[in-house]
Enzyme design. Structure first.
Site, short mmCIF file in Angstrom:
data_model
loop_
_atom_site.label_atom_id
_atom_site.label_comp_id
_atom_site.label_asym_id
_atom_site.label_seq_id
_atom_site.Cartn_x
_atom_site.Cartn_y
_atom_site.Cartn_z
N CYS A 265 2.52 -0.59 -2.65
CA CYS A 265 3.51 -1.37 -3.40
C CYS A 265 3.50 -1.13 -4.91
O CYS A 265 4.51 -0.70 -5.46
CB CYS A 265 3.28 -2.85 -3.13
C1 UGA Z 1 0.85 -6.48 -3.79
C2 UGA Z 1 1.18 -7.87 -4.34
O1 UGA Z 1 -0.03 -8.54 -4.68
C3 UGA Z 1 1.97 -8.70 -3.33
O2 UGA Z 1 2.33 -9.94 -3.91
C4 UGA Z 1 3.24 -7.93 -2.95
O3 UGA Z 1 4.00 -8.62 -1.97
C5 UGA Z 1 2.84 -6.58 -2.38
O4 UGA Z 1 2.08 -5.85 -3.37
C6 UGA Z 1 4.11 -5.85 -2.02
O5 UGA Z 1 4.88 -5.54 -2.92
O6 UGA Z 1 4.39 -5.70 -0.82
P1 UGA Z 1 -0.99 -5.48 -2.12
O7 UGA Z 1 -0.43 -4.14 -2.45
O8 UGA Z 1 -1.27 -5.83 -0.70
O9 UGA Z 1 -0.01 -6.65 -2.67
O10 UGA Z 1 -2.37 -5.55 -2.89
P2 UGA Z 1 -3.03 -6.42 -4.05
O11 UGA Z 1 -3.98 -7.37 -3.44
O12 UGA Z 1 -2.02 -6.96 -4.96
O13 UGA Z 1 -3.86 -5.28 -4.78
C7 UGA Z 1 -3.20 -4.15 -5.37
C8 UGA Z 1 -4.20 -3.23 -6.03
O14 UGA Z 1 -4.71 -3.81 -7.22
C9 UGA Z 1 -5.42 -2.88 -5.17
O15 UGA Z 1 -5.70 -1.50 -5.32
C10 UGA Z 1 -6.53 -3.72 -5.78
O16 UGA Z 1 -7.81 -3.16 -5.60
C11 UGA Z 1 -6.13 -3.73 -7.24
N1 UGA Z 1 -6.65 -4.89 -8.00
C12 UGA Z 1 -6.25 -6.15 -7.70
C13 UGA Z 1 -7.51 -4.68 -9.08
O17 UGA Z 1 -7.88 -3.53 -9.39
N2 UGA Z 1 -7.94 -5.76 -9.80
C14 UGA Z 1 -7.54 -7.02 -9.52
O18 UGA Z 1 -7.95 -7.96 -10.24
C15 UGA Z 1 -6.69 -7.23 -8.42
#
Ligand code: UGA
Length: 427
Positions: A265
């Site tokens: 995403c």
């Molecule tokens: C993300 C959004 O959080 C959702 O709200 C959205 O619906 C979704 O994309 C989408 O567009 O379908 P997702 O891709 O499942 O969800 O993953 P996240 O939990 O948001 O994490 C994204 C990335 O950021 C991961 O690689 C994670 O490791 C990284 N991350 C997250 C960090 O490096 N630091 C943080 O503090 C949080």
């Protein structure tokens, strides 16, 4: 309400199962027969926490899957389009699935007498529903938007891995519409959800999705930039993050510094928004920088590893984690991949371990790396360990079998730091 869902990826299936659980009659439609058969047998073709249980509970009662689009649309009042919109090379979106779905629905609407609402849940750039979906529906149905059928945009905010929980307990629901009738019907579907509902026009709803993901990615790149400076100053960025997040205007979430963001995403949505900005003649300085900070984090980890052990050539390096985040088997745009590629380029022998993502990673790396069946086995006799995904089981790793107990943690996940040469990426 009678609802049909087109596409049974993690958004479509979770939406379908979630709406069935909330008391609607749901038909999930997918072109792939194997997927449909698995769903009808009460199992989920994808892993999402809690999905199997809800699927098993609802299937055959108020939930059914089919490959027959006609049957799905004719037997429902509302159709959610939940198909994928992958990135093209230039950052724009491949809308072929959205277009196909719209065409198919349009044709079937031509034989339907009752009012029908089409809801775009797929992530599409602002303007797409009005400029692309509505004209295709009108052309193929011979009917007119508003007087004969309705349209709404209803973006999803589900996180992979915990999508069921997110669907059933959302922070907010966005309903984008241009006419009262469609809006009221979608409001009715969400009437038993306890969260704020924001009503907007269609373009605004589409933009909210991009702004939400871009903002979250910005938070992460921001804290990574602060973290990169903290590292040079011998400051723990996690303390800094806590210090700023106690200000209620900041909020403590998405401030975990480390290897950066990946997945299906954030990279795709940021690329698409940057593409759109340029099309509009606007240079998106901030979004470009958010991307750049993120792209450089894997190289920072490799540079740090080089400083620790010198040349990688012939060294055994354990890479812990391949998924883009803990709790999923998804490796799409995983920051682990440029790390592994960088190690291989310089002649390292990589032994990787991931509790869930080994099969997906194998499709990409084949036999260029070794795959360990446990974290301990990947660490055995290794010169260096790189922790790249935030799997809970990495909190209490036992590093004693390593040749040299040098550990670089790119996710601030390792708790057991005694007896090792521990280095954090930004702390
Ligand atoms: C993300 C959004 O959080 C959702 O709200 C959205 O619906 C979704 O994309 C989408 O567009 O379908 P997702 O891709 O499942 O969800 O993953 P996240 O939990 O948001 O994490 C994204 C990335 O950021 C991961 O690689 C994670 O490791 C990284 N991350 C997250 C960090 O490096 N630091 C943080 O503090 C949080």
């Amino acid at each position: 309400m009678d609802i049909s869902i087109i596409g049974t990826g993690y958004v479509g299936l979770v939406t379908g199962v979630g709406l069935a659980e909330k008391g609607n009659r749901v038909i999930c439609m997918d072109m792939i027969k194997e997927k449909v058969d698995i769903i009808n047998s009460g199992k989920s073709p994808i892993y999402e926490k809690g999905l199997n249980e809800l699927l098993e509970k609802n299937i055959g009662k108020n939930l059914v899957a089919t490959t027959d689009l006609r049957n799905a649309v004719l037997n429902s009042d509302v159709t959610f389009i939940c198909v994928g919109t992958p990135s093209k090379r230039d950052g724009s979106l491949d809308l072929s699935s959205v277009k196909n779905a719209s065409k198919g629905i349009g044709k079937i609407l031509s034989e339907k007498d009752s009012y029908h609402v089409v809801v775009v849940k797929s992530t599409v750039l602002p303007g797409t529903t009005e400029e692309t979906v509505i004209p295709i529906l009108e052309e193929n149905s011979g009917k007119k938007f508003i007087s004969d059928f309705g349209i709404a945009a209803n973006p999803e905010f589900l996180r992979e891995g915990i999508a069921v929980k997110d669907f059933l307990n959302p922070d907010r629901i966005i309903i984008g519409s241009l006419d009262k009738r469609s809006r009221r019907i979608i409001e009715q579907i969400y009437s038993n959800f306890k969260c704020p509902i924001l009503r907007t026009d269609i373009k605004t709803a589409e933009m909210i999705k991009y702004a939400a993901n871009s903002f979250l990615a910005t938070k992460i790149s921001f804290i990574n930039e602060i973290g990169n400076m903290c590292k040079k100053l011998n400051i723990n960025v996690y303390e800094v993050a806590r210090g700023i997040s106690l200000d209620h205007r900041v909020s403590p979430y998405f401030l975990n510094a480390g290897l950066g963001w990946g997945g299906s995403c954030f990279p795709k949505d940021l690329k698409a928004l940057i593409y759109k900005a340029k099309k509009l003649g606007y240079e998106p300085f901030l979004l470009n920088a958010v991307f750049k900070v993120n792209e450089e984090q894997p190289q920072r980890l490799l540079d740090m590893a080089k400083r620790k052990i010198g040349s990688f050539k012939g060294k055994k390096i354990a890479v812990l984690g391949m998924a883009f985040k803990g709790g999923t088997d998804d490796v799409r745009d995983s920051p682990a991949f440029p790390v592994i590629e960088g190690l291989l380029r310089e002649g390292a022998n990589v032994t990787a371990y991931d509790p869930n993502a080994e099969d997906s990673a194998k499709e990409f790396f084949g036999d260029r790396i070794e795959y360990a069946d446990s974290a301990e086995n990947s660490l055995k006799d290794s010169d260096l360990a790189l922790i790249v995904t935030d799997w809970e089981e990495f909190e209490e790793l036992d590093f004693r079998e390593m040749k040299n107990r040098i550990v670089i943690d790119a996710r601030n996940i390792v708790k057991n730091r005694k007896g090792i040469d521990y280095e954090g990426l930004c702390w």
